[in-house]
Every structure is written in structure tokens, then in C-alpha cells.
Design an enzyme around this catalytic site. Structure first.
Site, mmCIF file in Angstrom:
data_model
loop_
_atom_site.group_PDB
_atom_site.id
_atom_site.type_symbol
_atom_site.label_atom_id
_atom_site.label_comp_id
_atom_site.label_asym_id
_atom_site.label_seq_id
_atom_site.Cartn_x
_atom_site.Cartn_y
_atom_site.Cartn_z
ATOM 1 N N GLY A 94 -7.238 52.457 -16.459
ATOM 2 C CA GLY A 94 -8.104 51.944 -15.401
ATOM 3 C C GLY A 94 -7.743 50.494 -15.112
ATOM 4 O O GLY A 94 -6.945 49.885 -15.829
ATOM 5 N N ASN A 95 -8.308 49.943 -14.068
ATOM 6 C CA ASN A 95 -8.021 48.554 -13.704
ATOM 7 C C ASN A 95 -9.029 48.083 -12.665
ATOM 8 O O ASN A 95 -9.690 48.890 -12.018
ATOM 9 C CB ASN A 95 -6.574 48.386 -13.208
ATOM 10 N N SER A 124 -1.125 45.064 -16.468
ATOM 11 C CA SER A 124 -0.711 46.355 -16.994
ATOM 12 C C SER A 124 -0.414 46.221 -18.486
ATOM 13 O O SER A 124 0.177 45.232 -18.911
ATOM 14 C CB SER A 124 0.544 46.787 -16.229
ATOM 15 N N GLY A 125 -0.842 47.182 -19.262
ATOM 16 C CA GLY A 125 -0.391 47.268 -20.651
ATOM 17 C C GLY A 125 -1.056 46.357 -21.663
ATOM 18 O O GLY A 125 -0.592 46.265 -22.797
ATOM 19 N N SER A 138 -0.405 48.656 -12.548
ATOM 20 C CA SER A 138 0.483 49.574 -11.815
ATOM 21 C C SER A 138 -0.181 50.079 -10.535
ATOM 22 O O SER A 138 0.496 50.535 -9.620
ATOM 23 C CB SER A 138 0.858 50.760 -12.708
ATOM 24 N N GLU A 139 -1.506 49.995 -10.471
ATOM 25 C CA GLU A 139 -2.207 50.456 -9.268
ATOM 26 C C GLU A 139 -2.456 49.330 -8.262
ATOM 27 O O GLU A 139 -3.303 49.467 -7.370
ATOM 28 C CB GLU A 139 -3.532 51.138 -9.630
ATOM 29 N N HIS A 169 -11.279 50.749 -10.712
ATOM 30 C CA HIS A 169 -10.611 52.045 -10.891
ATOM 31 C C HIS A 169 -10.810 52.489 -12.335
ATOM 32 O O HIS A 169 -10.444 51.770 -13.253
ATOM 33 C CB HIS A 169 -9.120 51.911 -10.554
ATOM 34 N N HIS A 184 -10.934 55.799 -15.409
ATOM 35 C CA HIS A 184 -10.471 57.127 -15.837
ATOM 36 C C HIS A 184 -11.634 57.795 -16.581
ATOM 37 O O HIS A 184 -11.458 58.296 -17.684
ATOM 38 C CB HIS A 184 -9.255 57.006 -16.768
ATOM 39 N N HIS A 196 -6.937 62.427 -12.218
ATOM 40 C CA HIS A 196 -6.604 61.026 -12.491
ATOM 41 C C HIS A 196 -7.839 60.182 -12.810
ATOM 42 O O HIS A 196 -7.964 59.680 -13.921
ATOM 43 C CB HIS A 196 -5.834 60.464 -11.284
HETATM 44 ZN ZN LIG Z 1 -5.365 55.217 -13.094
#
Ligand SMILES: [Zn+2]
Length: 223
Positions: free
Chosen positions: A34-35, A49-50, A79-80, A98, A100, A160
């Protein structure tokens, strides 16, 4: 004009770190999945990311321009990032979340829409569409999410997760919690049989009444 040390951007970075910890605590994501992002003028502060949410510091939050150019931050932006930027371009959003989260992921694999199981869904603009599956991080996913957001403040991404947006991070986050709660409630209702679903007219009535009461509150605070 962009100033990377502006108070607004620093506040956004700090806020993203504290909400990232909540994302784990509230069960909306695991690990670094998620982000989230916050828009401040021409700049978007977005989680990297990460990096596990429990290890993230404000300086790890990336700053990108609206065209995706990275302007500050030691880590790779989420990444999104293309999906976040596409939502800012298409809506009046000032923050995007975002997740999950399990209830929406489960629903996304089995349904094409989250129907109006409860009138609170009017807070998301109505029944929430499930966007077709497209690989994570792709321009295609960004386009699919924006298309399914038409007239809505939430979208479920098939196999997703989900995306919500708002006028600030608190509102976008509350909508992510509401969406997860609605998906769970719908699943519980299905366990009893075929649930009753609110009609478009019933939802319109709720929206009108909510507006009327907000207007009343504003008048009340003025007088
Ligand atoms: Zn995602």
C-alpha cells in the site's frame, strides 16, 4: 513555487509517517504494501517503495512533481506513483490512500462492484466499482483506476486492493477505513442470504439530507 523545505511539505511528510503506522495497526496493509500521498501545490509527498512502515522516517518520504519527476527524498518513490498522479490530475484530491486491505481484496476477486449495503456508502459517492485487473505500477492500472473513480471517491482494484482520496489525508484515510468496513459488512450480509441493497433513489435522499444538515450546521456556527 516549489520549496522543498516548506512547512507544508514537512508537515505532509510527518503526517504520512504517522498514518503509515496506522495503516499497519488498522490492518489495511502488511509490511510495506500500500502507499499514501499528499499534494501540496505543485508537489506530491508520497511514501517510498520498499521501506517497512514501522521503519519509515519523514525524510524517507519522497517529493515528486505532478509530472512524476522526483524532486527530493533519498528513496525510490512508491511504485504506484503514476496512479497517485493520475488521480490528482483527474480529481480535486489533496490526498490519496492505497491499501491492500483483506475485505476489499476478497471482494475484488468475486464481485464487480461493492453495492449499497449501508447508506454510509454515499460518503464514497455511491456503489464502489471494481476496476479490471492490470499489473501494479503500470500506466494501465492508473488509467483503469481513474476511469472507475468517475463520480466516486473510492475504487477497488481487482486482485490488488483499493484507493480512496479526500480533501486531506485524514479524510482519505477515513474513507479507506469506511470502504473496508462496508466490504466486511457486505460479506457478513451475504452469509445470511441475498441482502437488501439500497436503491439509487434512497441514496439520493441520504445525500440530500446530509447536505441539508451540513448547511444547517454552517448556518448554526455563523449565528
Ligand atoms: Zn498496491
Amino acid at each position: 513555487m516549489y520549496r522543498r523545505n516548506s512547512d507544508e511539505l514537512q508537515a505532509a511528510r510527518t503526517q504520512l509517517v504517522s498514518y503509515s503506522a496506522r495503516l499497519l495497526a488498522d490492518g489495511l496493509a502488511v509490511g510495506s504494501a500500500g502507499n499514501m500521498s499528499v499534494r501540496a501545490g505543485d508537489i506530491v509527498a508520497i511514501t517510498p517503495s520498499g521501506i517497512g512502515y514501522d521503519a519509515m522516517r519523514p525524510d524517507d518520504v519522497c517529493l515528486v512533481a505532478l509530472d512524476g519527476t522526483k524532486v527530493d527524498g533519498p528513496e525510490t518513490p512508491s511504485s504506484e506513483t503514476p496512479m497517485h498522479l493520475a488521480i490528482y490530475a483527474a480529481t480535486g484530491a489533496a490526498a490519496v490512500v492505497h491499501t491492500h486491505s483483506p475485505e476489499v481484496v476478497a471482494l475484488s476477486a468475486a464481485r464487480s462492484e461493492l453495492p449499497a449495503i449501508h447508506y454510509a456508502i454515499t460518503g464514497l459517492g455511491g456503489p464502489v466499482r471494481v476496476a479490471p485487473y492490470v499489473r501494479f505500477g503500470s500506466a494501465g492500472l492508473a488509467a483503469a483506476a481513474v476511469a472507475a473513480l468517475d463520480g466516486r471517491r473510492a475504487v477497488i482494484l481487482r486482485n490488488h486492493g483499493a484507493v480512496t482520496y479526500g480533501r486531506d489525508l485524514a479524510q482519505a484515510y477515513d474513507r479507506a477505513l469506511l470502504l473496508e468496513w462496508l466490504a466486511r459488512t457486505y460479506r457478513l450480509a451475504l452469509s445470511y442470504g441475498e441482502p437488501a441493497i439500497l436503491s439509487a433513489a434512497e441514496l439520493d435522499e441520504v445525500t440530500a439530507e446530509t447536505r441539508r444538515r451540513r448547511y444547517g450546521e454552517r448556518r448554526g456556527t455563523r449565528s
